[in-house]
Every structure is written in structure tokens, then in C-alpha cells.
Design an enzyme around this catalytic site. Structure first.
Site, PDB file in Angstrom:
ATOM      1  N   HIS A  75      65.807  95.362  -7.805  1.00  0.00           N
ATOM      2  CA  HIS A  75      65.813  93.935  -8.140  1.00  0.00           C
ATOM      3  C   HIS A  75      64.397  93.406  -8.347  1.00  0.00           C
ATOM      4  O   HIS A  75      64.210  92.426  -9.062  1.00  0.00           O
ATOM      5  CB  HIS A  75      66.565  93.140  -7.067  1.00  0.00           C
ATOM      6  CG  HIS A  75      68.048  93.273  -7.196  1.00  0.00           C
ATOM      7  ND1 HIS A  75      68.894  92.200  -7.280  1.00  0.00           N
ATOM      8  CD2 HIS A  75      68.841  94.366  -7.296  1.00  0.00           C
ATOM      9  CE1 HIS A  75      70.150  92.628  -7.417  1.00  0.00           C
ATOM     10  NE2 HIS A  75      70.138  93.940  -7.414  1.00  0.00           N
ATOM     11  N   SER A  85      57.710  89.825  -7.087  1.00  0.00           N
ATOM     12  CA  SER A  85      58.109  88.428  -7.351  1.00  0.00           C
ATOM     13  C   SER A  85      59.429  88.092  -6.659  1.00  0.00           C
ATOM     14  O   SER A  85      59.711  86.923  -6.379  1.00  0.00           O
ATOM     15  CB  SER A  85      58.212  88.172  -8.853  1.00  0.00           C
ATOM     16  OG  SER A  85      58.969  89.187  -9.470  1.00  0.00           O
TER      17      SER A  85
END
Ligand code: HEM
Length: 338
Positions: A75, A85
Site C-alpha cells: 500500500h 506517504s
């Protein structure tokens, strides 16, 4: 004359050696090439051991954290590259992690724990993006999968937006959508098959299965069960995920325990996949042939070796490297104060 011969041989070398290698990416100029195994061997010699110990500690309390850490890297890397992030927390709930596609994501606290120790040992040196990659690598080995080197040197990204995570594959994606989402990250059919096989470990919430069982659009109209699910298996899945029970969990790899093996591929081939995106690998000739190839002969070692290579490839998607780009965060859940 000598000068002409010299230039001619130079051109021949460029045309016959350098250009083909560039085209093959062997001597490419991509930033990913700046990653290197042992990047921290001088600057923070215990970095990899510290991450491994944090993963081990967490798994001693809760072994289900290992698959979660593997998913965390996927992910992270698929959304604007492997730049951590996904770890950013936002008071206004508009960071990547807040996107529904990141539902159920876990393991961030293990990365935070490793980071806190590394900040004591060597402040400002080890990136959160590298900790994610190392932790995923360790999780694979600790569940019985291959042990492999992970090149490091990633830096942490400077943005994290909720909508960016829309690019993540969805459990209901068709094979063509899955292919195009992987291709957008530079990954091919083989990578799709190998990396999906990460579902050999871990579980899914019934939330991601319910549409296959009760919401599949039927040819004659209305909704019901995906007709490709064999009847006895459909009954089994419905018993594990009765209507309305979205939070119950079941293993993604039916009947193979929690260890890393190739039985997920066998299940996909036999129509016993749990989520639709796994089942979809049997729906195209190309991906089905790849699944078959990994199941033939003495395949386990080849599967493990190629899985490791696919992980390294996934781990180099869109990496930020070099002193001038990104940052090394102080705390993984927040950008550094400027
Ligand atoms: C091909 C597209 C993919 C789709 C649609 C997909 C979808 C999902 C879904 C729906 C779950 C269940 C989440 C939950 O209920 O907590 C899951 C779990 C998981 N995924 Fe994927 N996935 C994909 C690819 C990958 C890749 C590339 C990896 C890693 C290389 C991966 C690793 C995992 C792992 C290890 C779990 C188990 C997590 C746990 O037990 O906490 N997946 N995936």
C-alpha cells in the site's frame, strides 16, 4: 585515418553494447538504481537488525502483524512510490491512509517503534520508507518465506493525499483492471501473479468477500453469488461470512495455516480463492499459465526466489533518493517541521 577508425569503433560500441543495455535497463539512469544493499552499513550499522528485532518483538505478541507488515509495503509503494506517504496521519483525515482502499491497514506502530529506536542510535539517518521495506522483508522470512537482501536508501516523501490512494487495486477488480493498475507501477503479469501470492499469509474481512457471495450481478438480472464459485465452497464461504457480518475474518489462503507457501496458487487454480481479485488470476490465459508454471515440478524454490525478486522490484517503485529529494522524517507519522 586513425581518428576515423577511433570514432567508428566508438560508434560501434555505443550501437552494439551501450544502447541495448540502456534499452534493457541494465545500465539505466533511473533513480531506483541509487538504492543499494547495505546503504546504512556505515551510517547506522545496526539499522537492519534493529528493524528485525522490532518486527520480532511485535510478532511475539501478535503473529498476525507479520502479514499486516507485508500488506503495508504494497500500500505504500503503489501510491506515488515507496516513500512512506501511507504513514502520514492527518488531523483533517485527508491523508492517504484515510482512503477506504487502506481500510484495515495495520503495522504502522511497528514501524514507529523501530524508528524511535533508530532515532536514538543514529538520529536523522534511516528513512521510514526503508523501515517499511525492511519490515516487510523480515515479515516474509518470519512466516517461512524466502530470506532476501533489500536495497535501501529511500527517502521519505513530502505529500500524502487521500485521493492519491484511489489507484490501489480493489478486491472486486477484473483481471484487466488489475493488470493496468500493476502496469501503471511498472509491474507485469508475472509480478501480478507472484505478488498476489503474498495472500498465502494473512486474512481478509468478510467485507471484501460479501460482493462475491451476495452482490454479484447475475446474467439474468438481480444479484447473487459469483457463479464461478464451486457449490460446496460457496456454502463454506457463506457459513464463514453470513449476510451482514462484515467484520468476521477468514484466511486468504484456504486450509494452509499461517505459513508462507505456494498453496494460494493451488487454491486459485482450483477455484478456491477467497477474494475476487485472487480468483481473477485464473480468468486470463496469461496469468493462468503463470500460476500453472509455478505449480509444476519442483516449483517451491523457484516460486520463493521469484517472489523475492518481485518484492525487490515492488520496493523500488517511484523511490525518492539522494540528499536533495524528500527528507528523512523525525517521526514516521508526520512530515518534518520546515
Ligand atoms: C492484486 C491486488 C490486490 C488486492 C485487490 C488486494 C486486496 C486485499 C484485501 C481486500 C485484503 C484484506 C484486507 C483486510 O481485510 O484486512 C488483503 C490482505 C492482504 N494483502 Fe492484498 N491485495 C492485493 C495485492 C497484494 C500485494 C501485492 C501484497 C503484497 C506483496 C498483498 C499483501 C496482502 C497481505 C499480506 C494481506 C493480509 C493482511 C493481514 O492479514 O492483515 N496484497 N489484500
Amino acid at each position: 585515418m586513425a581518428a576515423v577508425a577511433c570514432c567508428w569503433s566508438y560508434l560501434v560500441v555505443v550501437a552494439t553494447v551501450v544502447l541495448p543495455l540502456l534499452l534493457l535497463g541494465v545500465i539505466g539512469v533511473s533513480r531506483a538504481q541509487l538504492l543499494q544493499v547495505g546503504f546504512y552499513s556505515d551510517s547506522c550499522p545496526d539499522a537492519e537488525a534493529t528493524v528485525a528485532a522490532a518486527v520480532q518483538d511485535a510478532a511475539a505478541n501478535d503473529p498476525t502483524i507479520l502479514p499486516a507488515l507485508l500488506r503495508l509495503q504494497f500500500h505504500d509503494c503503489f501510491v506515488k512510490g515507496c516513500d512512506a506517504s501511507v504513514l502520514i496521519r492527518s488531523a483533517s483525515n485527508d491523508a492517504e491512509v484515510d482512503n477506504g482502499r487502506n481500510q484495515g491497514l495495520r503495522g504502522q506502530e511497528v514501524v514507529d517503534a523501530a524508528k524511535a529506536q533508530l532515532e536514538d542510535q543514529c538520529p536523522g539517518v534511516v528513512s521510514c520508507a526503508d523501515i517499511i521495506a525492511l519490515a516487510a522483508r523480515d515479515a516474509v522470512a518470519m512466516t517461512g518465506g524466502p530470506s532476501f537482501d533489500v536495497p535501501t536508501g529511500r527517502r521519505d516523501g513530502l505529500t500524502s493525499n487521500l485521493r492519491d490512494a484511489d489507484v490501489l487495486p480493489d478486491a472486486g477488480d477484473s483481471i484487466s483492471v488489475l493488470r493496468s493498475r500493476f502496469a501503471a507501477s511498472g509491474l507485469d503479469d508475472r509480478d501480478l501473479v507472484l505478488l498476489t501470492a503474498a495472500h498465502t499469509v494473512g486474512t481478509t474481512a468478510c467485507f471484501f468477500v460479501k460482493d462475491r457471495l451476495y452482490g454479484y450481478p447475475l446474467p439474468g438480472g438481480g444479484r447473487g453469488a459469483d457463479p464461478s464459485i464451486p457449490a460446496p465452497y460457496l456454502a463454506e464461504l457463506k457459513a464463514r461470512c453470513p449476510p451482514g457480518n462484515l467484520n468476521a475474518r477468514l484466511p486468504l489462503d484456504r486450509g494452509s495455516g499461517s505459513g508462507f507457501d505456494d498453496s494460494i496458487l493451488r487454491n486459485i487454480r482450483s477455484g478456491l480463492a477467497v477474494i475476487a481479485s485472487d480468483a481473477a488470476l485464473a480468468s486470463s490465459n496469461a496469468t493462468r499459465a503463470l500460476v500453472d508454471a509455478y505449480l509444476q515440478g519442483p516449483s517451491a524454490r523457484r516460486f520463493q526466489r521469484d517472489f523475492a525478486a518481485a518484492m525487490v522490484k515492488m520496493g523500488s517503485i517511484g523511490v525518492v533518493t539522494g540528499e536533495d529529494a524528500g527528507e528523512v522524517r523525525d517521526v514516521c507519522s508526520a512530515f518534518n517541521a520546515s
